[in-house]
Design a protein around this motif. Structure first.
Motif, PDB file in Angstrom:
ATOM      1  N   ALA A 101      -8.036  62.861   8.462  1.00 21.05           N
ATOM      2  CA  ALA A 101      -7.888  62.062   7.241  1.00 21.05           C
ATOM      3  C   ALA A 101      -9.234  61.992   6.535  1.00 21.05           C
ATOM      4  O   ALA A 101     -10.286  62.011   7.184  1.00 21.05           O
ATOM      5  CB  ALA A 101      -7.391  60.653   7.563  1.00 21.05           C
ATOM      6  N   VAL A 102      -9.195  61.910   5.215  1.00 19.45           N
ATOM      7  CA  VAL A 102     -10.422  61.762   4.430  1.00 19.45           C
ATOM      8  C   VAL A 102     -10.219  60.671   3.392  1.00 19.45           C
ATOM      9  O   VAL A 102      -9.098  60.399   2.966  1.00 19.45           O
ATOM     10  CB  VAL A 102     -10.839  63.077   3.713  1.00 19.45           C
ATOM     11  N   GLU A 103     -11.309  60.062   3.013  1.00 18.13           N
ATOM     12  CA  GLU A 103     -11.297  59.062   1.945  1.00 18.13           C
ATOM     13  C   GLU A 103     -12.028  59.645   0.742  1.00 18.13           C
ATOM     14  O   GLU A 103     -13.144  60.155   0.881  1.00 18.13           O
ATOM     15  CB  GLU A 103     -11.979  57.778   2.396  1.00 18.13           C
ATOM     16  N   VAL A 104     -11.396  59.564  -0.418  1.00 21.79           N
ATOM     17  CA  VAL A 104     -12.009  60.034  -1.664  1.00 21.79           C
ATOM     18  C   VAL A 104     -12.148  58.836  -2.583  1.00 21.79           C
ATOM     19  O   VAL A 104     -11.166  58.164  -2.889  1.00 21.79           O
ATOM     20  CB  VAL A 104     -11.147  61.126  -2.343  1.00 21.79           C
ATOM     21  N   ARG A 105     -13.359  58.578  -3.013  1.00 20.67           N
ATOM     22  CA  ARG A 105     -13.600  57.420  -3.884  1.00 20.67           C
ATOM     23  C   ARG A 105     -14.603  57.789  -4.961  1.00 20.67           C
ATOM     24  O   ARG A 105     -15.358  58.766  -4.828  1.00 20.67           O
ATOM     25  CB  ARG A 105     -14.104  56.234  -3.074  1.00 20.67           C
ATOM     26  N   PRO A 106     -14.664  57.019  -6.042  1.00 19.90           N
ATOM     27  CA  PRO A 106     -15.648  57.295  -7.095  1.00 19.90           C
ATOM     28  C   PRO A 106     -17.066  57.093  -6.585  1.00 19.90           C
ATOM     29  O   PRO A 106     -17.305  56.278  -5.691  1.00 19.90           O
ATOM     30  CB  PRO A 106     -15.308  56.274  -8.187  1.00 19.90           C
ATOM     31  N   THR A 107     -18.001  57.836  -7.132  1.00 20.18           N
ATOM     32  CA  THR A 107     -19.397  57.604  -6.811  1.00 20.18           C
ATOM     33  C   THR A 107     -19.852  56.292  -7.447  1.00 20.18           C
ATOM     34  O   THR A 107     -19.164  55.718  -8.295  1.00 20.18           O
ATOM     35  CB  THR A 107     -20.280  58.758  -7.318  1.00 20.18           C
ATOM     36  N   GLU A 108     -21.008  55.813  -7.043  1.00 22.59           N
ATOM     37  CA  GLU A 108     -21.514  54.523  -7.518  1.00 22.59           C
ATOM     38  C   GLU A 108     -21.638  54.510  -9.045  1.00 22.59           C
ATOM     39  O   GLU A 108     -22.164  55.444  -9.652  1.00 22.59           O
ATOM     40  CB  GLU A 108     -22.882  54.238  -6.890  1.00 22.59           C
ATOM     41  N   GLY A 109     -21.082  53.458  -9.652  1.00 17.15           N
ATOM     42  CA  GLY A 109     -21.147  53.306 -11.095  1.00 17.15           C
ATOM     43  C   GLY A 109     -19.964  53.892 -11.844  1.00 17.15           C
ATOM     44  O   GLY A 109     -19.856  53.731 -13.062  1.00 17.15           O
ATOM     45  N   ILE A 110     -19.061  54.581 -11.132  1.00 13.99           N
ATOM     46  CA  ILE A 110     -17.874  55.189 -11.749  1.00 13.99           C
ATOM     47  C   ILE A 110     -16.662  54.316 -11.465  1.00 13.99           C
ATOM     48  O   ILE A 110     -16.426  53.885 -10.333  1.00 13.99           O
ATOM     49  CB  ILE A 110     -17.640  56.614 -11.214  1.00 13.99           C
ATOM     50  N   VAL A 111     -15.872  54.063 -12.498  1.00 13.11           N
ATOM     51  CA  VAL A 111     -14.678  53.225 -12.355  1.00 13.11           C
ATOM     52  C   VAL A 111     -13.563  54.025 -11.675  1.00 13.11           C
ATOM     53  O   VAL A 111     -13.367  55.210 -11.949  1.00 13.11           O
ATOM     54  CB  VAL A 111     -14.194  52.744 -13.736  1.00 13.11           C
ATOM     55  N   GLY A 112     -12.818  53.353 -10.792  1.00 11.91           N
ATOM     56  CA  GLY A 112     -11.688  53.995 -10.128  1.00 11.91           C
ATOM     57  C   GLY A 112     -11.502  53.455  -8.728  1.00 11.91           C
ATOM     58  O   GLY A 112     -12.365  52.753  -8.196  1.00 11.91           O
ATOM     59  N   ARG A 113     -10.374  53.781  -8.124  1.00 13.35           N
ATOM     60  CA  ARG A 113     -10.054  53.285  -6.791  1.00 13.35           C
ATOM     61  C   ARG A 113     -10.233  54.405  -5.772  1.00 13.35           C
ATOM     62  O   ARG A 113     -10.358  55.576  -6.103  1.00 13.35           O
ATOM     63  CB  ARG A 113      -8.615  52.779  -6.725  1.00 13.35           C
ATOM     64  N   ALA A 114     -10.271  54.003  -4.498  1.00 16.00           N
ATOM     65  CA  ALA A 114     -10.392  54.958  -3.399  1.00 16.00           C
ATOM     66  C   ALA A 114      -9.005  55.394  -2.939  1.00 16.00           C
ATOM     67  O   ALA A 114      -8.035  54.629  -3.023  1.00 16.00           O
ATOM     68  CB  ALA A 114     -11.163  54.321  -2.248  1.00 16.00           C
ATOM     69  N   PHE A 115      -8.906  56.618  -2.473  1.00 18.59           N
ATOM     70  CA  PHE A 115      -7.657  57.161  -1.945  1.00 18.59           C
ATOM     71  C   PHE A 115      -7.899  57.697  -0.543  1.00 18.59           C
ATOM     72  O   PHE A 115      -8.927  58.342  -0.289  1.00 18.59           O
ATOM     73  CB  PHE A 115      -7.133  58.299  -2.823  1.00 18.59           C
ATOM     74  N   ARG A 116      -6.966  57.443   0.352  1.00 21.22           N
ATOM     75  CA  ARG A 116      -7.053  57.981   1.707  1.00 21.22           C
ATOM     76  C   ARG A 116      -5.994  59.077   1.837  1.00 21.22           C
ATOM     77  O   ARG A 116      -4.801  58.816   1.678  1.00 21.22           O
ATOM     78  CB  ARG A 116      -6.842  56.889   2.747  1.00 21.22           C
ATOM     79  N   LEU A 117      -6.430  60.281   2.129  1.00 19.44           N
ATOM     80  CA  LEU A 117      -5.527  61.432   2.187  1.00 19.44           C
ATOM     81  C   LEU A 117      -5.196  61.790   3.627  1.00 19.44           C
ATOM     82  O   LEU A 117      -6.063  61.790   4.502  1.00 19.44           O
ATOM     83  CB  LEU A 117      -6.170  62.646   1.498  1.00 19.44           C
ATOM     84  N   ARG A 118      -3.925  62.120   3.850  1.00 20.78           N
ATOM     85  CA  ARG A 118      -3.447  62.566   5.150  1.00 20.78           C
ATOM     86  C   ARG A 118      -3.188  64.075   5.120  1.00 20.78           C
ATOM     87  O   ARG A 118      -3.185  64.676   4.034  1.00 20.78           O
ATOM     88  CB  ARG A 118      -2.163  61.819   5.517  1.00 20.78           C
ATOM     89  N   PRO A 119      -2.955  64.685   6.280  1.00 20.04           N
ATOM     90  CA  PRO A 119      -2.659  66.121   6.295  1.00 20.04           C
ATOM     91  C   PRO A 119      -1.475  66.456   5.386  1.00 20.04           C
ATOM     92  O   PRO A 119      -0.464  65.746   5.367  1.00 20.04           O
ATOM     93  CB  PRO A 119      -2.321  66.386   7.767  1.00 20.04           C
ATOM     94  N   GLY A 120      -1.619  67.527   4.610  1.00 18.77           N
ATOM     95  CA  GLY A 120      -0.559  67.936   3.706  1.00 18.77           C
ATOM     96  C   GLY A 120      -0.616  67.262   2.355  1.00 18.77           C
ATOM     97  O   GLY A 120       0.314  67.392   1.555  1.00 18.77           O
ATOM     98  N   GLN A 121      -1.715  66.554   2.058  1.00 19.95           N
ATOM     99  CA  GLN A 121      -1.867  65.912   0.755  1.00 19.95           C
ATOM    100  C   GLN A 121      -3.044  66.542   0.000  1.00 19.95           C
ATOM    101  O   GLN A 121      -4.033  66.963   0.601  1.00 19.95           O
ATOM    102  CB  GLN A 121      -2.107  64.407   0.902  1.00 19.95           C
ATOM    103  N   ARG A 122      -2.913  66.550  -1.329  1.00 14.72           N
ATOM    104  CA  ARG A 122      -3.942  67.129  -2.193  1.00 14.72           C
ATOM    105  C   ARG A 122      -4.241  66.155  -3.332  1.00 14.72           C
ATOM    106  O   ARG A 122      -3.322  65.629  -3.967  1.00 14.72           O
ATOM    107  CB  ARG A 122      -3.451  68.459  -2.760  1.00 14.72           C
TER     108      ARG A 122
END
Length: 326
Positions: free
Chosen positions: A204-225
């Motif tokens: 699993a990986v977590e994708v989130r905005p870098t510091e100062g960028i607006v947006g939410r974090a997403f946690r991806l599971r196998p088979g997700q893009r």
């Protein structure tokens, strides 16, 4: 003969083996390339069989090279050298080399290495922590390894990461305006012309905005893009077949409704002669199919079988135009 429509596992493996042999020999005609696309796209089981056979073929090839190298080394060893002494000296040298590699990290110093691939070049590197990275063409990546963290910056390009598990040292990838964090997993990260994507095959990986960028974090599971365009808030998460996304590693690009512009962007990283599209509407045309990366002219001919285009040459470039009447 290729048995395209048989469904049992044994026949599927036989067909996959036949396709691998033909592809590795480089003797596929345009008509056979279309037949291969049809067979590979027919079912996920076909794609899995092809990847399994191709992996086995590559493993045997690597073993063959290793055995050959070992034989040459033995022949080069002087007959009068005591084997026990030779092994002892080798062990001391290996230990010394290992100390040189790990000493900076044990001393608290970070080690930074930059990896760059040229147009049309693919490369595999093994990091000091044991993680493996496959780099696609025209990729620029910097890796910093320290005692408490492993940090990667993907400036441009595409890479598949197979990360060694180490909870004490999180593995992160900075890509554009997003930040990917993992512990131990396998995933693909792509950045081309401000468009980002992350595809997870394992873990699993977590994708989130870098510091100062607006947006939410997403946690991806196998088979997700996850797909995102830099500068925009929106993020799209959808199902994906990692084997298809990872196809570039073995010289095949798999598309499922992607715009022609994206296909051309990929091909322009692989070949010296640029490919251009002469109108915006044509660039948005969806493309589905498989392109084998061999000769550029052959690849463009196969692309013309997947999209309503005709190919002309102009000013040292390949120009794609809409077919007359379409």
């Amino acid at each position: 003969m290729i048995h395209v429509w048989r469904n049992n596992d044994e026949a599927r493996r036989d067909d996959a083996a036949t396709w691998v042999v033909r592809l590795e020999a480089g003797s596929l005609s345009d008509a056979e390339a279309v037949a291969f696309d049809a067979w590979l796209s027919r079912s996920g089981e076909n794609a899995e069989a092809f990847d399994a056979v191709l992996s086995t073929s590559q493993t045997y090839a690597a073993l063959d090279q290793a055995v050959t190298a070992q034989v040459l080394r033995r022949r080069a060893t002087p007959a009068g050298v005591n084997r026990r002494a030779f092994v002892g000296v080798g062990a001391v040298a290996a230990a010394a080399a290992l100390a040189v590699v790990i000493a900076p990290q044990l001393a608290g110093q970070d080690t930074t290495t930059t990896y760059v691939t040229a147009r049309g070049e693919r490369r595999t590197v093994t990091l000091a922590d044991g993680s493996r990275v496959d780099l696609n063409a025209a990729t620029h990546m910097t890796v910093t390894l320290g005692r408490r963290a492993r940090a990667v910056t993907l400036t441009e390009g595409q890479a598949i990461f197979d990360v060694t598990h180490d909870t004490a040292r999180p593995f992160t990838v900075a890509v554009g305006d997003r930040f990917v964090r993992v512990v131990g997993t396998q995933f693909d990260v792509r950045r081309r012309d401000g468009r980002l994507s992350v595809t997870v095959a394992r873990g699993a990986v977590e994708v989130r905005p870098t510091e100062g960028i607006v947006g939410r974090a997403f946690r991806l599971r196998p088979g997700q893009r996850l797909e995102h365009e830099e500068g925009l808030v929106g993020v799209r998460v959808a199902a994906a077949e990692p084997a298809e996304v990872f196809g570039w590693r073995t010289g095949r690009l798999v598309y499922r409704g992607q715009p022609l512009s994206e296909v051309v962007a990929d091909l322009n990283q692989q070949f010296a002669t640029p490919i251009r599209i002469d109108d915006v509407a044509l660039a948005a045309t969806p493309v589905s199919g498989v392109l084998i990366l061999d000769d550029q002219d052959a690849v463009v001919r196969r692309l013309a079988l997947l999209a309503p285009i005709r190919v002309v040459r102009s000013d040292g470039a390949v120009v794609l135009q809409r077919q007359a009447g379409l």
